[in-house]
Design a protein around this motif. Structure first.
Motif, short mmCIF file in Angstrom:
data_model
loop_
_atom_site.label_atom_id
_atom_site.label_comp_id
_atom_site.label_asym_id
_atom_site.label_seq_id
_atom_site.Cartn_x
_atom_site.Cartn_y
_atom_site.Cartn_z
N THR A 1 29.25 56.18 -16.11
CA THR A 1 29.32 56.33 -14.57
C THR A 1 28.38 56.82 -15.07
O THR A 1 27.95 58.52 -15.66
CB THR A 1 30.64 56.94 -15.07
OG1 THR A 1 31.47 55.92 -14.75
CG2 THR A 1 30.47 57.83 -13.31
N PRO A 2 27.35 56.73 -14.12
CA PRO A 2 26.02 56.78 -14.53
C PRO A 2 25.69 58.91 -13.59
O PRO A 2 26.60 59.04 -12.35
CB PRO A 2 24.63 56.41 -13.81
CG PRO A 2 25.30 55.18 -13.79
CD PRO A 2 26.87 55.74 -13.60
N SER A 3 25.41 59.95 -14.34
CA SER A 3 24.54 60.81 -13.03
C SER A 3 23.54 61.58 -12.80
O SER A 3 23.02 62.81 -13.45
CB SER A 3 26.21 62.18 -13.46
OG SER A 3 25.65 63.61 -12.94
N TRP A 4 23.01 60.70 -12.15
CA TRP A 4 21.63 60.29 -12.23
C TRP A 4 20.72 61.46 -12.09
O TRP A 4 21.35 62.82 -10.81
CB TRP A 4 21.21 59.57 -11.03
CG TRP A 4 21.03 57.66 -11.67
CD1 TRP A 4 22.04 57.47 -11.65
CD2 TRP A 4 20.10 57.37 -12.45
NE1 TRP A 4 22.02 56.71 -11.48
CE2 TRP A 4 20.80 55.90 -12.71
CE3 TRP A 4 19.39 57.64 -13.11
CZ2 TRP A 4 20.45 55.11 -13.37
CZ3 TRP A 4 18.70 56.35 -14.09
CH2 TRP A 4 19.82 55.63 -13.98
N GLU A 5 20.05 62.21 -12.60
CA GLU A 5 19.25 63.49 -12.18
C GLU A 5 18.04 63.47 -11.35
O GLU A 5 17.73 64.51 -10.79
CB GLU A 5 19.06 64.59 -13.51
CG GLU A 5 18.26 64.11 -14.23
CD GLU A 5 17.42 64.87 -15.00
OE1 GLU A 5 16.43 64.37 -15.98
OE2 GLU A 5 18.74 65.14 -15.81
N CYS A 6 18.02 61.68 -11.44
CA CYS A 6 16.38 62.18 -10.46
C CYS A 6 16.61 60.43 -9.82
O CYS A 6 17.53 59.67 -10.39
CB CYS A 6 15.02 61.81 -11.32
SG CYS A 6 14.99 60.66 -12.66
N PHE A 7 15.23 60.11 -9.23
CA PHE A 7 15.42 58.52 -9.05
C PHE A 7 14.68 57.66 -9.26
O PHE A 7 13.32 58.15 -8.64
CB PHE A 7 15.71 58.43 -7.81
CG PHE A 7 16.12 56.22 -6.99
CD1 PHE A 7 16.96 56.50 -6.73
CD2 PHE A 7 15.37 56.12 -7.23
CE1 PHE A 7 17.41 55.25 -6.11
CE2 PHE A 7 15.39 54.81 -6.45
CZ PHE A 7 16.59 54.12 -6.81
N GLY B 1 2.58 62.45 2.05
CA GLY B 1 4.04 62.85 2.74
C GLY B 1 5.35 63.81 2.50
O GLY B 1 5.71 63.43 3.40
N GLY B 2 4.54 64.93 1.48
CA GLY B 2 5.62 65.73 1.69
C GLY B 2 6.76 65.73 0.32
O GLY B 2 7.86 66.15 0.59
N VAL B 3 6.92 64.53 0.22
CA VAL B 3 7.74 64.08 -0.99
C VAL B 3 7.94 64.00 -2.63
O VAL B 3 6.54 64.33 -3.20
CB VAL B 3 8.22 62.17 -1.15
CG1 VAL B 3 9.18 61.92 -2.14
CG2 VAL B 3 8.17 61.98 -0.23
N SER C 1 12.72 63.09 -6.64
CA SER C 1 14.02 64.31 -6.68
C SER C 1 14.89 63.44 -5.53
O SER C 1 14.71 62.68 -4.61
CB SER C 1 12.86 65.66 -5.92
OG SER C 1 13.73 66.47 -6.26
N LEU C 2 15.95 64.16 -5.73
CA LEU C 2 16.79 63.47 -4.96
C LEU C 2 17.79 64.64 -3.78
O LEU C 2 17.97 64.49 -3.07
CB LEU C 2 18.65 63.16 -6.11
CG LEU C 2 18.46 61.78 -6.74
CD1 LEU C 2 19.51 62.26 -7.73
CD2 LEU C 2 18.56 60.24 -6.50
#
Length: 304
Positions: free
Chosen positions: A220-226, A248-250, A286-287
């Motif tokens: 069961t992940p708890s992703w801090e980023c993608f 692009g502001g990402v 960043s999520l």
């Protein structure tokens, strides 16, 4: 043990926890001044790490004379392989295994528990709040070091919020403050989990260009980023992608390699293909990004 430590122990399923200001002091005080020192964790011995282990953790061990032995990682989990960890264990020199739940994606904690028991070595991990493997994290290892700042930041915000409606008395870590802190942590974990699913839906449209991150069965992940990694079918470079994301502001960051920082400490240093691929072709999104902006950038990159 104070109330915060007691609550954290319950939260992650550990028998007890110790709060420290920084990683290096945690390693020094908790590992080298107690029972670990009398059980093979001494200068000149080895510790197995992932090539993507936290530099702060690896540096803490290196500062005490421990020799790091790094293991490569593989996609799409960004985790080490069991066989490769077992292969680098020297029964005469290895003191333990210390692996990260990288980016909040847990590895198989049970298999490595069995492996460390087989060789009679210590089993440590870089824990991550919110992730688990078959419902376990922090309770299987001998020591888990939780480095992400979810606990600290959420507790601080809870103290700040309550302080605005109190008298001038000093704010103590009361049960109500701790309850609010951990409620905030749980809400943040839920938000990030939901965001990760939404990111997956968007980035999957470009799966010919990017490796979509995945997790192991039972985790069961708890992703801090993608994290996304360019495939061989891309006709653009990581630099091109980063420039597009930035314009692009990402928001994004790049992976950090402990192997690059401490590889000179390794007795035998071979090329790590998974590591090299990630360091050359991976960005960590960043999520908290706007999905429409991200989709627009990826579509623009693909059309070029």
């Amino acid at each position: 043990m104070n109330k915060l430590e007691q609550r954290f122990s319950k939260f992650v399923g550990a028998r007890y926890s110790i709060q420290r200001q920084d990683v290096r002091s945690s390693i020094t005080e908790s590992l080298f001044n107690g029972r670990f020192q009398s059980h093979k964790l001494t200068s000149g011995r080895q510790m197995v790490f992932s090539c993507l282990s936290s530099p702060e953790v690896v540096g803490g061990f290196v500062s005490r004379g421990i020799i790091p032995v790094f293991v490569d990682i593989c996609l799409p989990t960004y985790q080490v392989l069991y066989d490769e960890v077992e292969e680098v264990i020297d029964p005469d020199l290895c003191s333990g295994i210390c692996l990260p739940h990288i980016y909040g994606n847990p590895f198989n904690v049970l298999d490595f528990r069995d492996l460390s028991d087989e060789y009679g070595i210590w089993y440590l991990s870089e824990g991550h709040v919110g992730c688990s493997y078959e419902g376990k994290v922090g309770s299987v290892e001998d020591v888990s070091m939780f480095l992400n700042n979810q606990t600290a930041s959420m507790t601080s915000s809870a103290v700040y919020d309550l302080s605005k409606s109190t008298d001038n008395d000093a704010i103590e870590m009361s049960d109500s403050i701790i309850d609010i802190a951990y409620s905030n942590i749980e809400l943040k974990i839920q938000r990030l989990s939901s965001a990760f699913s939404e990111f997956t839906a968007v980035v999957s449209k470009y799966e010919d260009l990017f490796v979509i991150p995945g997790s192991k069965d039972g985790s069961t992940p708890s992703w801090e980023c993608f994290p996304i990694t360019l495939t061989k079918r891309c006709d653009f470079s990581l630099r091109d992608l980063c420039n597009k994301l930035q314009s692009g502001g990402v928001s994004f960051s790049l992976p950090v390699s402990s192997w690059r920082l401490y590889g000179d400490k390794v007795l035998q240093q071979e090329r790590m293909y998974g590591h090299d691929n990630i360091m050359s072709n991976t960005v960590l999104l960043s999520l908290y990004n706007d999905l429409e902006k991200l989709d627009s950038v990826l579509m623009d990159v693909k059309s070029k």
